[in-house]
Design a protein around this motif. Structure first.
Motif, PDB file in Angstrom:
ATOM      1  N   ASN A  45       0.962  -1.316  -0.037  1.00  0.00           N
ATOM      2  CA  ASN A  45      -0.033  -0.104  -0.053  1.00  0.00           C
ATOM      3  C   ASN A  45       0.902   1.129  -0.166  1.00  0.00           C
ATOM      4  OD1 ASN A  45      -1.801   2.256   0.455  1.00  0.00           O
ATOM      5  ND2 ASN A  45      -2.881   1.023   2.188  1.00  0.00           N
ATOM      6  N   THR A  46       0.829   2.183  -0.934  1.00  0.00           N
ATOM      7  CA  THR A  46       1.542   3.380  -1.142  1.00  0.00           C
ATOM      8  C   THR A  46       1.210   4.372   0.201  1.00  0.00           C
ATOM      9  OG1 THR A  46       0.027   4.258  -2.525  1.00  0.00           O
ATOM     10  CG2 THR A  46       1.758   3.092  -3.539  1.00  0.00           C
ATOM     11  N   GLY A  47      -0.009   3.916   0.852  1.00  0.00           N
ATOM     12  CA  GLY A  47      -0.090   5.048   1.845  1.00  0.00           C
ATOM     13  C   GLY A  47       0.690   4.506   3.046  1.00  0.00           C
ATOM     14  N   GLN A  48       1.183   3.392   3.108  1.00  0.00           N
ATOM     15  CA  GLN A  48       1.922   2.942   4.274  1.00  0.00           C
ATOM     16  C   GLN A  48       3.412   2.760   4.025  1.00  0.00           C
ATOM     17  OE1 GLN A  48      -0.321  -0.901   4.727  1.00  0.00           O
ATOM     18  NE2 GLN A  48      -0.836  -0.140   6.725  1.00  0.00           N
ATOM     19  N   ASN A  49       4.165   3.732   3.189  1.00  0.00           N
ATOM     20  CA  ASN A  49       5.289   3.750   2.940  1.00  0.00           C
ATOM     21  C   ASN A  49       6.128   4.096   4.040  1.00  0.00           C
ATOM     22  OD1 ASN A  49       6.619   6.587   2.345  1.00  0.00           O
ATOM     23  ND2 ASN A  49       4.499   6.278   1.061  1.00  0.00           N
ATOM     24  N   PRO A  50       7.247   3.584   4.345  1.00  0.00           N
ATOM     25  CA  PRO A  50       8.190   4.015   5.599  1.00  0.00           C
ATOM     26  C   PRO A  50       8.294   5.438   5.686  1.00  0.00           C
ATOM     27  CG  PRO A  50       9.039   2.143   4.452  1.00  0.00           C
ATOM     28  CD  PRO A  50       7.697   2.488   3.778  1.00  0.00           C
ATOM     29  N   SER A  51       8.617   6.162   4.515  1.00  0.00           N
ATOM     30  CA  SER A  51       8.785   7.746   4.612  1.00  0.00           C
ATOM     31  C   SER A  51       7.688   8.458   5.168  1.00  0.00           C
ATOM     32  CB  SER A  51       9.129   8.323   3.373  1.00  0.00           C
ATOM     33  OG  SER A  51       7.805   8.349   2.457  1.00  0.00           O
ATOM     34  N   GLN A  52       6.684   7.904   5.402  1.00  0.00           N
ATOM     35  CA  GLN A  52       5.328   8.562   6.102  1.00  0.00           C
ATOM     36  C   GLN A  52       5.433   8.098   7.541  1.00  0.00           C
ATOM     37  OE1 GLN A  52       2.471   7.798   2.793  1.00  0.00           O
ATOM     38  NE2 GLN A  52       2.139  10.006   2.956  1.00  0.00           N
ATOM     39  N   TYR A  54       5.600   4.862   8.506  1.00  0.00           N
ATOM     40  CA  TYR A  54       5.391   3.330   8.599  1.00  0.00           C
ATOM     41  C   TYR A  54       6.291   2.563   8.858  1.00  0.00           C
ATOM     42  CZ  TYR A  54       0.210   4.433   8.034  1.00  0.00           C
ATOM     43  OH  TYR A  54      -0.916   4.776   8.339  1.00  0.00           O
ATOM     44  N   CYS A  55       7.399   3.061   9.719  1.00  0.00           N
ATOM     45  CA  CYS A  55       8.608   2.330  10.270  1.00  0.00           C
ATOM     46  C   CYS A  55       8.756   2.431  11.575  1.00  0.00           C
ATOM     47  CB  CYS A  55       9.704   2.613   9.152  1.00  0.00           C
ATOM     48  SG  CYS A  55      10.107   4.211   9.382  1.00  0.00           S
ATOM     49  N   LEU A  56       8.168   3.479  12.145  1.00  0.00           N
ATOM     50  CA  LEU A  56       8.476   3.995  13.477  1.00  0.00           C
ATOM     51  C   LEU A  56       7.836   2.662  14.455  1.00  0.00           C
ATOM     52  CD1 LEU A  56       7.333   7.743  13.607  1.00  0.00           C
ATOM     53  CD2 LEU A  56       9.655   6.630  13.363  1.00  0.00           C
ATOM     54  N   ASP A  57       8.549   2.207  15.235  1.00  0.00           N
ATOM     55  CA  ASP A  57       8.272   1.062  16.285  1.00  0.00           C
ATOM     56  C   ASP A  57       7.793  -0.147  15.641  1.00  0.00           C
ATOM     57  OD1 ASP A  57       8.784   2.509  18.619  1.00  0.00           O
ATOM     58  OD2 ASP A  57       6.647   3.296  18.903  1.00  0.00           O
ATOM     59  N   TYR A  58       8.336  -0.388  14.404  1.00  0.00           N
ATOM     60  CA  TYR A  58       8.231  -1.611  13.623  1.00  0.00           C
ATOM     61  C   TYR A  58       9.752  -2.124  13.748  1.00  0.00           C
ATOM     62  CZ  TYR A  58       3.501  -1.336  11.700  1.00  0.00           C
ATOM     63  OH  TYR A  58       2.292  -1.506  11.538  1.00  0.00           O
ATOM     64  N   ASP A  59       9.842  -3.316  14.124  1.00  0.00           N
ATOM     65  CA  ASP A  59      11.158  -3.754  14.132  1.00  0.00           C
ATOM     66  C   ASP A  59      11.568  -4.406  12.662  1.00  0.00           C
ATOM     67  OD1 ASP A  59      11.802  -3.934  17.052  1.00  0.00           O
ATOM     68  OD2 ASP A  59      10.000  -5.156  17.078  1.00  0.00           O
ATOM     69  N   ARG A  60      10.561  -4.679  11.857  1.00  0.00           N
ATOM     70  CA  ARG A  60      10.745  -5.169  10.469  1.00  0.00           C
ATOM     71  C   ARG A  60       9.624  -4.589   9.477  1.00  0.00           C
ATOM     72  NH1 ARG A  60       9.623 -10.147   7.513  1.00  0.00           N
ATOM     73  NH2 ARG A  60      11.292 -10.716   6.097  1.00  0.00           N
ATOM     74  N   VAL A  61      10.132  -4.037   8.358  1.00  0.00           N
ATOM     75  CA  VAL A  61       9.135  -3.439   7.438  1.00  0.00           C
ATOM     76  C   VAL A  61       9.521  -4.053   6.077  1.00  0.00           C
ATOM     77  CG1 VAL A  61       8.562  -1.664   6.172  1.00  0.00           C
ATOM     78  CG2 VAL A  61       8.615  -1.403   8.632  1.00  0.00           C
ATOM     79  N   ILE A  62       8.391  -4.604   5.438  1.00  0.00           N
ATOM     80  CA  ILE A  62       8.559  -5.131   4.108  1.00  0.00           C
ATOM     81  C   ILE A  62       7.850  -4.075   3.345  1.00  0.00           C
ATOM     82  CG2 ILE A  62       8.653  -7.099   2.335  1.00  0.00           C
ATOM     83  CD1 ILE A  62      10.680  -7.141   4.514  1.00  0.00           C
ATOM     84  N   TYR A  63       8.381  -3.288   2.438  1.00  0.00           N
ATOM     85  CA  TYR A  63       7.499  -2.340   1.537  1.00  0.00           C
ATOM     86  C   TYR A  63       8.044  -2.527   0.161  1.00  0.00           C
ATOM     87  CZ  TYR A  63       5.662   1.857  -0.753  1.00  0.00           C
ATOM     88  OH  TYR A  63       4.740   2.647  -1.470  1.00  0.00           O
ATOM     89  N   LYS A  64       7.027  -2.601  -0.888  1.00  0.00           N
ATOM     90  CA  LYS A  64       7.230  -2.311  -2.050  1.00  0.00           C
ATOM     91  C   LYS A  64       6.059  -1.977  -2.828  1.00  0.00           C
ATOM     92  CE  LYS A  64       8.429  -5.109  -6.264  1.00  0.00           C
ATOM     93  NZ  LYS A  64       8.751  -6.363  -7.022  1.00  0.00           N
ATOM     94  N   HIS A  65       6.084  -0.919  -3.803  1.00  0.00           N
ATOM     95  CA  HIS A  65       4.996  -0.488  -4.335  1.00  0.00           C
ATOM     96  C   HIS A  65       4.023  -1.642  -5.117  1.00  0.00           C
ATOM     97  CE1 HIS A  65       2.527   2.534  -6.392  1.00  0.00           C
ATOM     98  NE2 HIS A  65       2.629   1.728  -7.591  1.00  0.00           N
ATOM     99  N   SER A  66       2.860  -1.794  -4.535  1.00  0.00           N
ATOM    100  CA  SER A  66       1.949  -2.512  -5.207  1.00  0.00           C
ATOM    101  C   SER A  66       2.383  -4.061  -5.027  1.00  0.00           C
ATOM    102  CB  SER A  66       1.768  -2.307  -6.696  1.00  0.00           C
ATOM    103  OG  SER A  66       1.075  -1.239  -6.739  1.00  0.00           O
ATOM    104  N   LEU A  67       2.903  -4.331  -3.867  1.00  0.00           N
ATOM    105  CA  LEU A  67       3.348  -5.725  -3.558  1.00  0.00           C
ATOM    106  C   LEU A  67       2.213  -6.698  -3.724  1.00  0.00           C
ATOM    107  CD1 LEU A  67       6.020  -7.422  -2.340  1.00  0.00           C
ATOM    108  CD2 LEU A  67       5.179  -7.047  -0.281  1.00  0.00           C
ATOM    109  N   LYS A  68       2.353  -7.636  -4.249  1.00  0.00           N
ATOM    110  CA  LYS A  68       1.273  -8.642  -4.670  1.00  0.00           C
ATOM    111  C   LYS A  68       0.936  -9.703  -3.303  1.00  0.00           C
ATOM    112  CE  LYS A  68       0.933  -7.504  -8.937  1.00  0.00           C
ATOM    113  NZ  LYS A  68       1.485  -8.538 -10.028  1.00  0.00           N
ATOM    114  N   HIS A  69      -0.252  -9.985  -3.232  1.00  0.00           N
ATOM    115  CA  HIS A  69      -0.629 -10.570  -1.937  1.00  0.00           C
ATOM    116  C   HIS A  69       0.082 -12.021  -1.756  1.00  0.00           C
ATOM    117  CE1 HIS A  69      -3.112 -12.660  -5.062  1.00  0.00           C
ATOM    118  NE2 HIS A  69      -3.126 -13.910  -3.995  1.00  0.00           N
ATOM    119  N   GLN A  70       0.519 -12.552  -2.927  1.00  0.00           N
ATOM    120  CA  GLN A  70       1.300 -13.911  -2.967  1.00  0.00           C
ATOM    121  C   GLN A  70       2.539 -13.730  -2.152  1.00  0.00           C
ATOM    122  OE1 GLN A  70       0.008 -12.513  -5.778  1.00  0.00           O
ATOM    123  NE2 GLN A  70      -0.427 -14.173  -7.145  1.00  0.00           N
ATOM    124  N   ASP A  71       3.329 -12.365  -2.528  1.00  0.00           N
ATOM    125  CA  ASP A  71       4.418 -12.120  -1.910  1.00  0.00           C
ATOM    126  C   ASP A  71       4.307 -11.624  -0.405  1.00  0.00           C
ATOM    127  OD1 ASP A  71       6.023 -12.523  -4.462  1.00  0.00           O
ATOM    128  OD2 ASP A  71       5.180 -10.790  -5.257  1.00  0.00           O
TER     129      ASP A  71
END
Length: 334
Positions: A45-52, A54-71
């Motif tokens: 979800n582009t609205g949940q990118n780390p620069s906004q 969505y990395c604060l108090d997360y130990d691990r963030v996997i973000y990719k624009h339009s990441l597919k549900h299988q991934d």
């Protein structure tokens, strides 16, 4: 959903401006992080990118624009192999059915569709946002098949959880932030915050919960306190807008509130109770600062059962007072 606050109170609304959501308020993962949980976000979800934020108090963030549900599912399953001995909080976002990521349906979904559903000319300009699209039976058919495909792959996640944990070791919630306008045919579809576009199910499993189906009215802001309470994590309800639903030990709401703050568009809000659905729209465009100009506005009320307009002055006064009480931050009424 992540803060338990309405948009006008969390001030995170601008689609083209960098805003940091977790600086002046706590997100749901922060509560779990403070309790010693390993916290991770897996999203396309582009609205949940780390620069906004969505990395604060997360130990691990996997973000990719339009990441597919299988991934997304694969990343979650892989992470649970690594952190199987930890208490883990994971927020995963399935973005595939928000809008067609590939413009056309996937191979498996396309094979199930009728020939007519493969006609992608909806008659509307291609730049029309999904929020404003009107009903289209072809879009509906494509949407349903894409959801079936996602559900098919989600079974791997469900099977893993059921094989690996007992119910008292898990808490799973499944919810959407909104519905869609192009798959429901209604008479008065000009209001983007009407019930057909905002009503979504909230499913929760784990802990002491039994099989209960409820039609109680709740809001997305209620999800945060519901999850925290279910995990016995304390929260000061005075700091958020969300409340605990009756089915989870709280008090049932008399009405629910929804709003849309979008720069360059008019401010819109709706209130729904068991009898009526009320829509409010300002006539001034929202500016970049998020100030809500409601010095002039239009308000309409419809009967839930019949869809007919309600012109009773007493009913209008009651709903206007409810709007005034809800819309206070950054609002100009007089």
């Amino acid at each position: 959903m992540s803060t338990g606050k309405y948009v006008n109170n969390n001030s995170f609304f601008h689609p083209n401006k960098r805003q940091i959501i977790g600086q002046n308020q706590k997100m749901i993962n922060s509560y779990f992080h403070e309790e010693g949980f390993f916290t991770q976000l897996i999203t396309g979800n582009t609205g949940q990118n780390p620069s906004q934020g969505y990395c604060l108090d997360y130990d691990r963030v996997i973000y990719k624009h339009s990441l597919k549900h299988q991934d997304v599912i694969s990343e979650f399953l892989d992470s649970m192999r690594v952190f199987e001995k930890r208490n883990v909080f994971t927020w995963i976002s399935i973005f595939d059915v928000h809008h067609p990521l590939n413009k056309i349906p996937s191979f498996s979904a396309g094979s199930k569709m009728s020939i007519n559903a493969h006609d992608y000319n909806s008659g509307e300009p291609p730049e029309t946002k999904t929020t404003f699209k009107s009903f289209c039976y072809k879009t509906t058919e494509r949407h349903v098949e894409e959801i079936k495909k996602v559900d098919y792959h989600m079974k791997h996640l469900y099977d893993f959880i059921e094989m690996s944990y007992d119910d008292d070791e898990i808490l799973i919630s499944l919810v959407s932030d909104h519905a869609t306008s192009s798959t429901i045919e209604v008479q008065n579809s000009n209001h983007i915050l009407r019930k057909e576009k905002i009503n979504v199910p909230f499913m929760i499993r784990g802990g002491d919960y039994k099989n209960i189906e409820s039609s109680e009215m709740i809001e997305n802001v209620d999800i945060l306190p519901s999850i925290l309470n279910s995990c016995k994590i304390p929260i000061d309800l005075k700091t958020i807008d969300g409340r605990l639903p009756k089915e989870l030990g709280g008090k049932e709401k008399d009405f629910v509130f929804c709003e849309s703050i979008y720069p360059g568009q008019t401010y819109k809000a709706s209130i729904k109770d068991k009898n009526y659905e009320c829509f409010l729209e300002g006539d001034a465009l929202t500016k970049d600062d998020g100030i809500i100009n409601l010095k002039n506005f239009l308000m309409e009320i419809e009967c839930i059962d019949t869809g007919k307009k309600i012109n009773d002055e007493k009913v209008h006064k009651v709903f206007l007072e409810k709007f005034r009480n809800k819309i206070t931050t950054n609002a100009l009424w007089d």
